[in-house]
Enzyme design. Structure first.
Site, PDB file in Angstrom:
ATOM      1  N   ARG A  44     -16.279 -23.462-114.475  1.00 15.87           N
ATOM      2  CA  ARG A  44     -15.188 -22.842-113.705  1.00 15.87           C
ATOM      3  C   ARG A  44     -13.820 -23.204-114.277  1.00 15.87           C
ATOM      4  O   ARG A  44     -12.837 -23.326-113.535  1.00 15.87           O
ATOM      5  CB  ARG A  44     -15.270 -23.233-112.225  1.00 15.87           C
ATOM      6  CG  ARG A  44     -16.495 -22.662-111.522  1.00 15.87           C
ATOM      7  CD  ARG A  44     -16.482 -22.994-110.040  1.00 15.87           C
ATOM      8  NE  ARG A  44     -17.712 -22.562-109.401  1.00 15.87           N
ATOM      9  CZ  ARG A  44     -18.105 -22.965-108.198  1.00 15.87           C
ATOM     10  NH1 ARG A  44     -17.373 -23.828-107.526  1.00 15.87           N
ATOM     11  NH2 ARG A  44     -19.235 -22.540-107.677  1.00 15.87           N
ATOM     12  N   ARG A  48      -9.239 -19.812-110.487  1.00  8.79           N
ATOM     13  CA  ARG A  48      -8.209 -20.047-109.474  1.00  8.79           C
ATOM     14  C   ARG A  48      -7.323 -21.258-109.716  1.00  8.79           C
ATOM     15  O   ARG A  48      -6.245 -21.359-109.136  1.00  8.79           O
ATOM     16  CB  ARG A  48      -8.879 -20.176-108.097  1.00  8.79           C
ATOM     17  CG  ARG A  48      -9.515 -18.879-107.618  1.00  8.79           C
ATOM     18  CD  ARG A  48     -10.295 -19.084-106.341  1.00  8.79           C
ATOM     19  NE  ARG A  48     -11.442 -19.971-106.544  1.00  8.79           N
ATOM     20  CZ  ARG A  48     -12.219 -20.406-105.557  1.00  8.79           C
ATOM     21  NH1 ARG A  48     -11.951 -20.039-104.313  1.00  8.79           N
ATOM     22  NH2 ARG A  48     -13.246 -21.184-105.813  1.00  8.79           N
ATOM     23  N   ARG A  57      -4.566 -11.593-111.258  1.00 14.46           N
ATOM     24  CA  ARG A  57      -5.310 -11.025-110.127  1.00 14.46           C
ATOM     25  C   ARG A  57      -4.399 -10.552-108.998  1.00 14.46           C
ATOM     26  O   ARG A  57      -4.882 -10.183-107.930  1.00 14.46           O
ATOM     27  CB  ARG A  57      -6.278 -12.077-109.568  1.00 14.46           C
ATOM     28  CG  ARG A  57      -7.454 -12.437-110.472  1.00 14.46           C
ATOM     29  CD  ARG A  57      -8.496 -11.323-110.581  1.00 14.46           C
ATOM     30  NE  ARG A  57      -8.888 -10.777-109.315  1.00 14.46           N
ATOM     31  CZ  ARG A  57      -9.751 -11.351-108.473  1.00 14.46           C
ATOM     32  NH1 ARG A  57     -10.317 -12.513-108.807  1.00 14.46           N
ATOM     33  NH2 ARG A  57     -10.051 -10.782-107.337  1.00 14.46           N
ATOM     34  N   ASP A  94     -19.679 -13.367-112.634  1.00 14.48           N
ATOM     35  CA  ASP A  94     -20.160 -13.887-111.358  1.00 14.48           C
ATOM     36  C   ASP A  94     -21.675 -13.818-111.365  1.00 14.48           C
ATOM     37  O   ASP A  94     -22.272 -12.914-111.978  1.00 14.48           O
ATOM     38  CB  ASP A  94     -19.598 -13.075-110.186  1.00 14.48           C
ATOM     39  CG  ASP A  94     -19.892 -13.740-108.849  1.00 14.48           C
ATOM     40  OD1 ASP A  94     -19.043 -14.524-108.381  1.00 14.48           O
ATOM     41  OD2 ASP A  94     -20.979 -13.488-108.287  1.00 14.48           O
ATOM     42  N   TYR A 174     -29.690 -15.935-102.694  1.00 11.76           N
ATOM     43  CA  TYR A 174     -28.650 -15.042-102.179  1.00 11.76           C
ATOM     44  C   TYR A 174     -29.267 -13.775-101.593  1.00 11.76           C
ATOM     45  O   TYR A 174     -28.867 -13.312-100.515  1.00 11.76           O
ATOM     46  CB  TYR A 174     -27.681 -14.658-103.295  1.00 11.76           C
ATOM     47  CG  TYR A 174     -26.562 -15.646-103.527  1.00 11.76           C
ATOM     48  CD1 TYR A 174     -25.751 -16.071-102.479  1.00 11.76           C
ATOM     49  CD2 TYR A 174     -26.296 -16.130-104.798  1.00 11.76           C
ATOM     50  CE1 TYR A 174     -24.716 -16.963-102.688  1.00 11.76           C
ATOM     51  CE2 TYR A 174     -25.255 -17.021-105.032  1.00 11.76           C
ATOM     52  CZ  TYR A 174     -24.467 -17.432-103.971  1.00 11.76           C
ATOM     53  OH  TYR A 174     -23.440 -18.314-104.183  1.00 11.76           O
TER      54      TYR A 174
END
Length: 373
Positions: A44, A48, A57, A94, A174
């Site tokens: 990651r 962010r 974004r 993702d 998921y």
């Protein structure tokens, strides 16, 4: 469904074939060879925590649409390499992207994560999913992924790109839960109440994510990593019997991709909370094992017989600690990593979104300097 076997030479222009990345410290470490400088990258690392990512974004394009925009996915992948001078890019995507490309209705809900139009809870649900088709590495649906990889590799030069894919259990969890879960109870319930349906679901997930990873590798990624985010909810027995065969099946899609000299693309297997079955993860045909922050690297190396290159495992929580604390912890990780044939420094999980980017840049410099010492 038999486990697929896909031997194939890498394209002539692939960076492992041309030699552009073959001698990089990362690829060498993945192959068990120590370089003068210890390589480092962060799970990651793109996203962010970076102000340039947040600016990119700002148009509020959805997460999944961003991942499937080749220009955006490439730029986001490159941002942390430019800023931190890490030794690899990790392809920005993702875990649920291959599910979407296979026709599954899924969105990323803000503050929640992947949310599915319907959960896969019964044998009939599994049959409907499997009957709806799968994904092949040469499918047109994967062209945005291939194009993003090509764009990225062209910019990275001698810095390798790592392909990204979710492990079959994480995808299946998921799908069965229909959204993120703390204990994956519904997935574990299906595993035991209808093992045949579970096996069909896992085989389908393995092929979908395997094709996704293979497409990235053929397009130019120099290594691949399979992420099993939720495998830590399993017992060793459940992992070995109900999950490991599907992980091996997924990795088989990437096995046998070889440069002209016969060397193959190295494959990394990482799971969170998987200390009790690291050996089974290795047996799924991984070359390198990623270790989370819970298990010291020297203990992980002992479990694996001292023969497996390791990746990890700085505690992400310590990124917010005073620098002397983080420095001491990092040097301890480096020291313990000497017990393995080779070591790639990483976090024991992903970069928290509130991390100060300057800390990561400083951490990369420390790892490089300490490795040279």
């Amino acid at each position: 469904m038999a486990e697929p076997s896909h031997p194939r030479p890498l394209p002539a222009e692939h960076p492992l074939t041309t030699g552009a990345t073959a001698s990089s410290s990362l690829v060498q470490a993945y192959r068990g060879v120590r370089s003068a400088t210890t390589p480092v990258w962060f799970m990651r690392q793109a996203g962010r925590s970076l102000p340039e990512y947040r600016a990119l974004r700002a148009d509020h394009k959805s997460m999944l649409d961003t991942c499937l925009d080749p220009a955006l996915a490439s730029e986001i992948t490159l941002q942390p390499v430019r800023r931190h001078s890490v030794d690899a890019g990790i392809f920005f995507s993702d875990i649920v992207i291959p599910l979407r490309l296979a026709g599954v209705d899924v969105e990323i809900a803000a503050g929640t994560g992947p949310v599915f139009d319907r959960a896969v809870r019964t044998a009939a649900d599994v049959d409907a999913l499997v009957g709806g088709g799968s994904l092949r590495d040469d499918d047109d649906a994967l062209e945005p992924v291939r194009e993003a990889v090509r764009r990225t590799v062209a910019q990275l030069g001698a810095t390798p790109l790592i392909g990204f894919a979710g492990a079959p259990f994480t995808l299946a969890a998921y799908l069965v839960e229909g959204r993120p879960s703390r204990d994956h109870l519904a997935a574990r319930r299906l595993m035991h109440t209808d093992p045949d349906a579970w096996a069909r679901l896992m085989a389908w997930c393995a092929d979908v994510t395997g094709a996704f990873l293979r497409a990235q590798l053929l397009a130019g990624a120099s290594a691949g990593q399979l992420f099993d985010s939720w495998a830590g909810s399993l017992s060793r027995a459940d992992y070995v019997q109900h999950v490991a065969p599907a992980s091996a099946r997924a990795l088989s899609w990437a096995r046998g991709l070889a440069a002209g000299d016969g060397t193959t693309v190295p494959l990394v297997h990482f799971g969170l909370g998987t200390a009790s079955f690291l050996d089974a993860m290795k047996d799924a045909a991984a070359d390198v094992i990623g270790v989370d922050y819970r298990l010291p690297l020297d203990e992980a190396s002992r479990i694996l017989g001292g023969t497996v290159p390791l990746q990890g495992n700085i505690d992400p929580a310590l990124l917010a600690a005073p620098w002397p604390v983080l420095e001491a912890h990092t040097r301890d990780v480096l020291r313990r990593g000497r017990s393995a044939p080779a070591h790639v420094v990483n976090l024991g999980h992903g970069v928290p979104p509130d991390t100060d980017p300057d800390v990561l840049t400083r951490l990369v410099a420390l790892v490089h300097e300490a490795g040279a010492e």
